[in-house]
Design a protein around this motif. Structure first.
Motif, PDB file in Angstrom:
ATOM      1  N   SER A  65     -98.100  13.016  -6.059  1.00  0.00           N
ATOM      2  CA  SER A  65     -98.375  11.597  -5.812  1.00  0.00           C
ATOM      3  C   SER A  65     -97.116  10.769  -5.963  1.00  0.00           C
ATOM      4  N   GLN A  66     -96.242  11.196  -6.894  1.00  0.00           N
ATOM      5  CA  GLN A  66     -95.000  10.458  -7.127  1.00  0.00           C
ATOM      6  C   GLN A  66     -93.944  11.446  -7.600  1.00  0.00           C
ATOM      7  N   THR A  67     -92.780  11.429  -6.981  1.00  0.00           N
ATOM      8  CA  THR A  67     -91.679  12.286  -7.411  1.00  0.00           C
ATOM      9  C   THR A  67     -90.362  11.751  -6.867  1.00  0.00           C
ATOM     10  N   TRP A  68     -89.297  12.097  -7.558  1.00  0.00           N
ATOM     11  CA  TRP A  68     -87.960  11.752  -7.099  1.00  0.00           C
ATOM     12  C   TRP A  68     -87.323  12.924  -6.351  1.00  0.00           C
ATOM     13  N   ALA A  69     -88.071  14.004  -6.193  1.00  0.00           N
ATOM     14  CA  ALA A  69     -87.536  15.197  -5.520  1.00  0.00           C
ATOM     15  C   ALA A  69     -87.179  14.865  -4.076  1.00  0.00           C
ATOM     16  N   SER A  70     -86.058  15.406  -3.614  1.00  0.00           N
ATOM     17  CA  SER A  70     -85.646  15.215  -2.223  1.00  0.00           C
ATOM     18  C   SER A  70     -86.604  15.954  -1.305  1.00  0.00           C
ATOM     19  N   LYS A  71     -86.692  15.454  -0.069  1.00  0.00           N
ATOM     20  CA  LYS A  71     -87.525  16.115   0.931  1.00  0.00           C
ATOM     21  C   LYS A  71     -86.927  17.485   1.212  1.00  0.00           C
ATOM     22  N   LEU A  72     -87.759  18.518   1.056  1.00  0.00           N
ATOM     23  CA  LEU A  72     -87.302  19.875   1.313  1.00  0.00           C
ATOM     24  C   LEU A  72     -87.427  20.192   2.795  1.00  0.00           C
ATOM     25  N   GLN A  73     -86.449  20.885   3.332  1.00  0.00           N
ATOM     26  CA  GLN A  73     -86.424  21.202   4.755  1.00  0.00           C
ATOM     27  C   GLN A  73     -87.698  21.956   5.153  1.00  0.00           C
ATOM     28  N   GLY A  74     -88.340  21.456   6.210  1.00  0.00           N
ATOM     29  CA  GLY A  74     -89.544  22.089   6.733  1.00  0.00           C
ATOM     30  C   GLY A  74     -90.827  21.659   6.059  1.00  0.00           C
ATOM     31  N   LEU A  75     -90.730  20.808   5.042  1.00  0.00           N
ATOM     32  CA  LEU A  75     -91.922  20.345   4.328  1.00  0.00           C
ATOM     33  C   LEU A  75     -92.061  18.827   4.434  1.00  0.00           C
ATOM     34  N   GLU A  76     -93.277  18.348   4.231  1.00  0.00           N
ATOM     35  CA  GLU A  76     -93.517  16.907   4.209  1.00  0.00           C
ATOM     36  C   GLU A  76     -92.852  16.289   2.978  1.00  0.00           C
ATOM     37  N   GLU A  77     -92.706  14.979   3.016  1.00  0.00           N
ATOM     38  CA  GLU A  77     -92.204  14.212   1.884  1.00  0.00           C
ATOM     39  C   GLU A  77     -93.068  14.485   0.647  1.00  0.00           C
ATOM     40  N   SER A  78     -92.470  14.644  -0.520  1.00  0.00           N
ATOM     41  CA  SER A  78     -93.127  14.820  -1.810  1.00  0.00           C
ATOM     42  C   SER A  78     -93.799  16.182  -1.992  1.00  0.00           C
ATOM     43  N   VAL A  79     -93.580  17.107  -1.074  1.00  0.00           N
ATOM     44  CA  VAL A  79     -94.168  18.447  -1.219  1.00  0.00           C
ATOM     45  C   VAL A  79     -93.139  19.370  -1.872  1.00  0.00           C
ATOM     46  N   ILE A  80     -93.577  20.041  -2.925  1.00  0.00           N
ATOM     47  CA  ILE A  80     -92.725  21.009  -3.627  1.00  0.00           C
ATOM     48  C   ILE A  80     -93.437  22.354  -3.625  1.00  0.00           C
ATOM     49  N   HIS A  81     -92.686  23.406  -3.841  1.00  0.00           N
ATOM     50  CA  HIS A  81     -93.322  24.714  -3.976  1.00  0.00           C
ATOM     51  C   HIS A  81     -93.339  25.085  -5.455  1.00  0.00           C
ATOM     52  N   VAL A  82     -94.447  25.693  -5.855  1.00  0.00           N
ATOM     53  CA  VAL A  82     -94.648  26.111  -7.236  1.00  0.00           C
ATOM     54  C   VAL A  82     -94.845  27.620  -7.228  1.00  0.00           C
ATOM     55  N   GLN A  83     -93.974  28.317  -7.935  1.00  0.00           N
ATOM     56  CA  GLN A  83     -94.059  29.768  -7.984  1.00  0.00           C
ATOM     57  C   GLN A  83     -94.640  30.216  -9.322  1.00  0.00           C
ATOM     58  N   PRO A  84     -95.510  31.217  -9.283  1.00  0.00           N
ATOM     59  CA  PRO A  84     -96.022  31.750 -10.557  1.00  0.00           C
ATOM     60  C   PRO A  84     -94.929  32.535 -11.277  1.00  0.00           C
ATOM     61  N   LEU A  85     -95.001  32.552 -12.577  1.00  0.00           N
ATOM     62  CA  LEU A  85     -94.085  33.380 -13.365  1.00  0.00           C
ATOM     63  C   LEU A  85     -94.659  34.782 -13.373  1.00  0.00           C
ATOM     64  N   VAL A  86     -93.897  35.725 -12.896  1.00  0.00           N
ATOM     65  CA  VAL A  86     -94.378  37.122 -12.886  1.00  0.00           C
ATOM     66  C   VAL A  86     -93.409  38.014 -13.614  1.00  0.00           C
TER      67      VAL A  86
END
Length: 145
Positions: free
Chosen positions: A124-145
């Motif tokens: 909903s709110q973030t200062w993260a830069s727009k990642l290439q190929g993704l919409e604004e404010s979308v981040i990827h979250v990886q599980p810890l394995v």
């Protein structure tokens, strides 16, 4: 802790019925080098948590339910400079499964046999830069394995 788990389970089931979304159930087993812990090692982990005063409240659930469109909340500070902090909210917009995962259409719930690759979350709110190929404010979250 128990009430929160029940609340979240009911909310995701309601979301999936209303939006015709699949529920993915991911096991959250403790492992060492990809191998499940022995009973003795599991006991050592539990005793370590109790000795540190964490008890059962801070342990992870045995499984996690996920669905596209579900609301999510960050429960630990990840990157404070980017506003990905405890309490930040968002929505799961995509779930990327392991290429070896076989989805059998057996109803609304699928128990995954492999860890997720990652989840895309629109905050909903973030200062993260727009990642290439993704919409604004979308981040990827990886599980810890």
């Amino acid at each position: 802790y128990g009430v929160r788990i029940e609340w979240n389970t009911a909310a995701i089931q309601k979301h999936c019925v209303q939006n015709r979304q699949q529920v993915f159930v991911c096991r959250a087993d403790d492992t060492i080098d990809g191998e499940k812990l022995s009973i003795k090692a599991e006991y050592a982990v539990v005793m370590h948590d109790y000795e540190k005063g964490k008890g059962r409240r801070n342990s992870l659930p045995v499984s996690v339910q996920l669905a596209i469109g579900m609301k999510v909340m960050v429960i630990q500070n990840v990157e404070t400079n980017l506003d990905i902090t405890n309490g930040a909210r968002g929505e799961a917009v995509n779930i990327i499964l392991d290429t070896d995962e076989v989805i059998v259409n057996s109803g609304m719930v699928t128990e995954l046999q492999h860890p997720l690759v990652y989840i895309l979350v629109k905050l909903s709110q973030t200062w993260a830069s727009k990642l290439q190929g993704l919409e604004e404010s979308v981040i990827h979250v990886q599980p810890l394995v």
